[in-house]
Design a protein around this motif. Structure first.
Motif, PDB file in Angstrom:
ATOM      1  N   ASP A 118       0.848  -1.194   0.000  1.00  0.00           N
ATOM      2  CA  ASP A 118       0.000   0.000   0.000  1.00  0.00           C
ATOM      3  C   ASP A 118       0.879   1.236   0.000  1.00  0.00           C
ATOM      4  OD1 ASP A 118      -0.154   1.476   2.830  1.00  0.00           O
ATOM      5  OD2 ASP A 118      -0.017  -0.675   3.229  1.00  0.00           O
ATOM      6  N   PRO A 121      -2.315   7.638  -1.307  1.00  0.00           N
ATOM      7  CA  PRO A 121      -2.993   7.875  -2.604  1.00  0.00           C
ATOM      8  C   PRO A 121      -2.206   8.712  -3.608  1.00  0.00           C
ATOM      9  CG  PRO A 121      -4.592   7.968  -0.832  1.00  0.00           C
ATOM     10  CD  PRO A 121      -3.247   7.836  -0.173  1.00  0.00           C
ATOM     11  N   ASN A 123       0.774   8.626  -4.294  1.00  0.00           N
ATOM     12  CA  ASN A 123       1.847   7.827  -4.880  1.00  0.00           C
ATOM     13  C   ASN A 123       1.345   6.644  -5.717  1.00  0.00           C
ATOM     14  OD1 ASN A 123       3.650   9.498  -3.572  1.00  0.00           O
ATOM     15  ND2 ASN A 123       3.995   8.113  -1.852  1.00  0.00           N
ATOM     16  N   LYS A 124       0.036   6.553  -5.888  1.00  0.00           N
ATOM     17  CA  LYS A 124      -0.555   5.396  -6.567  1.00  0.00           C
ATOM     18  C   LYS A 124       0.009   5.201  -7.971  1.00  0.00           C
ATOM     19  CE  LYS A 124      -4.727   5.942  -8.161  1.00  0.00           C
ATOM     20  NZ  LYS A 124      -4.520   5.905  -9.643  1.00  0.00           N
ATOM     21  N   CYS A 127       3.546   4.019  -8.048  1.00  0.00           N
ATOM     22  CA  CYS A 127       3.614   2.615  -7.635  1.00  0.00           C
ATOM     23  C   CYS A 127       3.219   1.699  -8.785  1.00  0.00           C
ATOM     24  CB  CYS A 127       2.706   2.386  -6.438  1.00  0.00           C
ATOM     25  SG  CYS A 127       2.688   0.680  -5.845  1.00  0.00           S
ATOM     26  N   GLN A 151      -5.252  -4.820  -8.178  1.00  0.00           N
ATOM     27  CA  GLN A 151      -5.462  -3.507  -7.572  1.00  0.00           C
ATOM     28  C   GLN A 151      -6.786  -3.534  -6.823  1.00  0.00           C
ATOM     29  OE1 GLN A 151      -5.833  -0.296 -10.397  1.00  0.00           O
ATOM     30  NE2 GLN A 151      -5.128   1.229  -8.911  1.00  0.00           N
ATOM     31  N   ASN A 157      -5.067   2.455  -4.095  1.00  0.00           N
ATOM     32  CA  ASN A 157      -3.654   2.614  -3.725  1.00  0.00           C
ATOM     33  C   ASN A 157      -3.138   1.391  -2.961  1.00  0.00           C
ATOM     34  OD1 ASN A 157      -5.523   3.664  -1.709  1.00  0.00           O
ATOM     35  ND2 ASN A 157      -3.740   4.213  -0.477  1.00  0.00           N
TER      36      ASN A 157
END
Length: 204
Positions: A118, A121, A123-124, A127, A151, A157
């Protein structure tokens, strides 16, 4: 990328003395789930250590098919028998497919790895870019049977990584490869929690 299916990852933990009994109940339900309408995959894995932790991975045609199986009499019967053994709540996470591909052939000694990732958000997307690169590279590693990432539907996220390797030697070589170390080094500053990687064997 996502093909419209519903991907379910469920974690459960039982009392240490109940691990074998729980494995038998889970195996019985797996056999039923595989016959249920809309099921494309039903698997369960028992953690190498501690061996009283389990994860179930299912692929369903859609959410309605999953819920029909979950709410059916057979599932409720197994849940009633399993509940006295539980030492924490059942954690069921619904996902969309993110990236992956078909399995290759595997033998009896296959090692399964399920990892929860995780990130905050914001950095979603960063990632996802890292994960996509890692999937492509990992699927080329010797001994890779499966490397796919789901996902989470309600928390985009959050991600579940599901891997299968021909044996522990192949997995150990993978985690010290240059691309895996690079992936983890870049992921760490983006993360919102520990890189929760767990090693399992199949519940037959």
């Amino acid at each position: 990328m996502s093909d419209g299916n519903c991907f379910i990852v469920t974690y459960l933990e039982v009392a240490p003395a109940s691990a074998s009994a729980a494995a038998a109940l889970i195996q019985h339900r797996l056999e039923g789930s595989r016959k249920d309408n809309g099921n494309a995959r039903a698997e369960a894995f028992r953690r190498s250590a501690p061996s009283n932790q389990f994860v179930l991975v299912g692929i369903w045609r859609d959410q309605a098919a999953f819920e029909a199986s979950r709410d059916g009499a057979a599932s409720k019967d197994i849940l009633a028998k399993l509940t006295p053994h539980l030492i924490t709540g059942i954690d069921t996470r619904m996902h969309n497919a993110l990236i992956g591909g078909p399995d290759t052939a595997r033998g009896q000694g296959a090692v399964f790895v399920v990892t929860h990732i995780d990130v905050p958000p914001p950095n979603k997307d960063a990632c996802i870019a890292l994960v996509e690169t890692q999937v492509v590279a990992s699927r080329k590693d010797a001994g890779c049977v499966r490397f796919e990432v789901f996902q989470q539907a309600d928390r985009p996220n959050h991600f579940s990584v599901v891997e299968a390797w021909t044996d522990r030697t192949a997995f150990d070589a993978h985690i010290v490869s240059g691309h895996t170390k690079d992936f983890r080094m870049k992921l760490t500053p983006l993360s919102g929690g520990l890189y929760d990687e767990r090693i399992y064997e199949a519940v037959k």
